[in-house]
Design a protein around this motif. Structure first.
Motif, PDB file in Angstrom:
ATOM      1  N   LYS A 146       2.381   5.889  -5.964  1.00 44.46           N
ATOM      2  CA  LYS A 146       2.855   7.084  -5.264  1.00 44.46           C
ATOM      3  C   LYS A 146       4.303   6.902  -4.814  1.00 44.46           C
ATOM      4  O   LYS A 146       5.110   7.823  -4.906  1.00 44.46           O
ATOM      5  N   ARG A 147       4.622   5.692  -4.334  1.00 44.94           N
ATOM      6  CA  ARG A 147       5.998   5.429  -3.919  1.00 44.94           C
ATOM      7  C   ARG A 147       6.941   5.459  -5.125  1.00 44.94           C
ATOM      8  O   ARG A 147       8.072   5.921  -5.032  1.00 44.94           O
TER       9      ARG A 147
ATOM     10  N   ILE B 213       6.616   7.591   4.807  1.00 42.97           N
ATOM     11  CA  ILE B 213       5.359   8.140   4.296  1.00 42.97           C
ATOM     12  C   ILE B 213       5.632   8.827   2.969  1.00 42.97           C
ATOM     13  O   ILE B 213       6.558   9.629   2.851  1.00 42.97           O
ATOM     14  N   SER B 214       4.834   8.495   1.966  1.00 43.55           N
ATOM     15  CA  SER B 214       5.040   9.061   0.642  1.00 43.55           C
ATOM     16  C   SER B 214       4.944  10.581   0.688  1.00 43.55           C
ATOM     17  O   SER B 214       4.001  11.142   1.236  1.00 43.55           O
TER      18      SER B 214
ATOM     19  N   GLY C  96       4.149  -1.295   3.774  1.00 43.91           N
ATOM     20  CA  GLY C  96       2.726  -1.214   3.438  1.00 43.91           C
ATOM     21  C   GLY C  96       2.359  -1.649   2.040  1.00 43.91           C
ATOM     22  O   GLY C  96       1.248  -1.381   1.582  1.00 43.91           O
ATOM     23  N   MET C  97       3.246  -2.334   1.338  1.00 45.73           N
ATOM     24  CA  MET C  97       2.998  -2.695  -0.059  1.00 45.73           C
ATOM     25  C   MET C  97       2.579  -4.147  -0.215  1.00 45.73           C
ATOM     26  O   MET C  97       2.987  -5.015   0.559  1.00 45.73           O
TER      27      MET C  97
ATOM     28  N   ASP D 254       3.493  -4.534  -5.856  1.00 45.63           N
ATOM     29  CA  ASP D 254       4.188  -3.265  -5.668  1.00 45.63           C
ATOM     30  C   ASP D 254       5.601  -3.474  -5.139  1.00 45.63           C
ATOM     31  O   ASP D 254       6.532  -2.744  -5.507  1.00 45.63           O
TER      32      ASP D 254
ATOM     33  N   SER E  61      -2.398   4.916  -6.948  1.00 39.64           N
ATOM     34  CA  SER E  61      -2.377   3.891  -5.909  1.00 39.64           C
ATOM     35  C   SER E  61      -1.154   4.112  -5.023  1.00 39.64           C
ATOM     36  O   SER E  61      -0.224   4.835  -5.385  1.00 39.64           O
ATOM     37  N   TYR E  62      -1.154   3.443  -3.854  1.00 44.25           N
ATOM     38  CA  TYR E  62      -0.047   3.633  -2.915  1.00 44.25           C
ATOM     39  C   TYR E  62       1.295   3.262  -3.553  1.00 44.25           C
ATOM     40  O   TYR E  62       2.278   3.988  -3.443  1.00 44.25           O
TER      41      TYR E  62
END
Length: 251
Positions: A155-156, A89-90, A179-180, A184, A151-152
């Motif tokens: 964030k990563r 989780i980021s 989850g990418m 990404d 965006s996700y």
């Protein structure tokens, strides 16, 4: 311990009320390599990872880092030694900007983490290095954007920058591609490749195409035990690995 290996686990075992989640695992991570732990769901990857990073205590066995037994140490202690981990989780500060997030990470390295009274102006001395790290993860266009607005995948990438700000010797990545989307994944895979220059990486990862592209050595876990180890060509041809993933033995 051989000087060739920066991180080793010896007969690592973890039981949960009689259930053996990790069974006598021996692991050697070569200095300067990218090493992956893979296996089907429930194989024990995350448990092994949490044992190595000291978020779980082993029932028995030893963990040695750079010649020092760290079995009894806590996560903060091993982080100070240079073993730094990321999480699935980021973990960013959502209402701080990209620049501020990286600067927070740099404060610890600069010995300023506990000096909460420092003014914004006093912290600008960290901006040069912060901008270098931000540019390295291709977030320079988002310098003053709050992390919550990214965006996700970005964030990563930001989390990656904050992890690198701690200047780890060994970087421990827990499913960095989870989850990418494809775009990404390619971005983060490239960051992992760049981060591997001059340091060691141990990662848990489900994406086998990423593993084949990035990793020098792969350890395959099944039911808490390592059933195969080697480069991607070696482990992918092993019938025990096929059985672990497909559920049936391949002739």
């Amino acid at each position: 311990m051989s000087a060739d290996f920066v991180l080793e686990a010896f007969s690592l075992r973890r039981e949960f009320k009689g259930f053996v989640a990790v069974r006598d695992v021996n692991l050697k991570v070569r200095r300067g390599s990218v090493h992956a732990l893979i296996g089907p769901n429930g194989a024990g990857k995350t448990t092994v990872f949490n044992l190595i990073t000291k978020f779980l205590k082993p029932t028995s066995g030893r963990i040695v880092y750079d010649g020092t037994d760290i079995t009894a140490e806590k996560p903060a202690q091993i982080a100070r030694r240079g073993l730094v981990r990321s999480f699935q989780i980021s973990a960013t500060f959502p209402h701080l900007t990209v620049l501020q997030n990286v600067r927070v990470a740099l404060q610890r390295k600069a010995g300023l983490a506990t000096q909460l009274w420092l003014s914004e102006r006093a912290l600008t001395r960290l901006d040069g290095r912060a901008r270098e790290l931000i540019e390295a993860v291709n977030l320079q266009d988002y310098l003053h954007t709050e992390a919550a607005e990214l965006s996700y995948g970005r964030k990563r990438a930001l989390e990656f920058a904050t992890t690198l700000a701690l200047d780890p010797t060994v970087l421990l990545l827990d499913e960095p591609m989870a989850g990418m989307g494809h775009e990404d994944i390619d971005r983060i895979a490239e960051l992992v490749q760049q981060a591997a220059v001059g340091r060691t990486i141990l990662m848990v990862e489900h994406n086998l195409s990423v593993v084949s592209r990035l990793c020098d050595t792969i350890s395959v876990l099944q039911r808490g035990e390592i059933v195969a180890e080697g480069d991607y060509a070696t482990v992918s041809a092993d019938p025990r690995v096929r059985e672990a993933y497909l559920g049936t033995e391949v002739a």
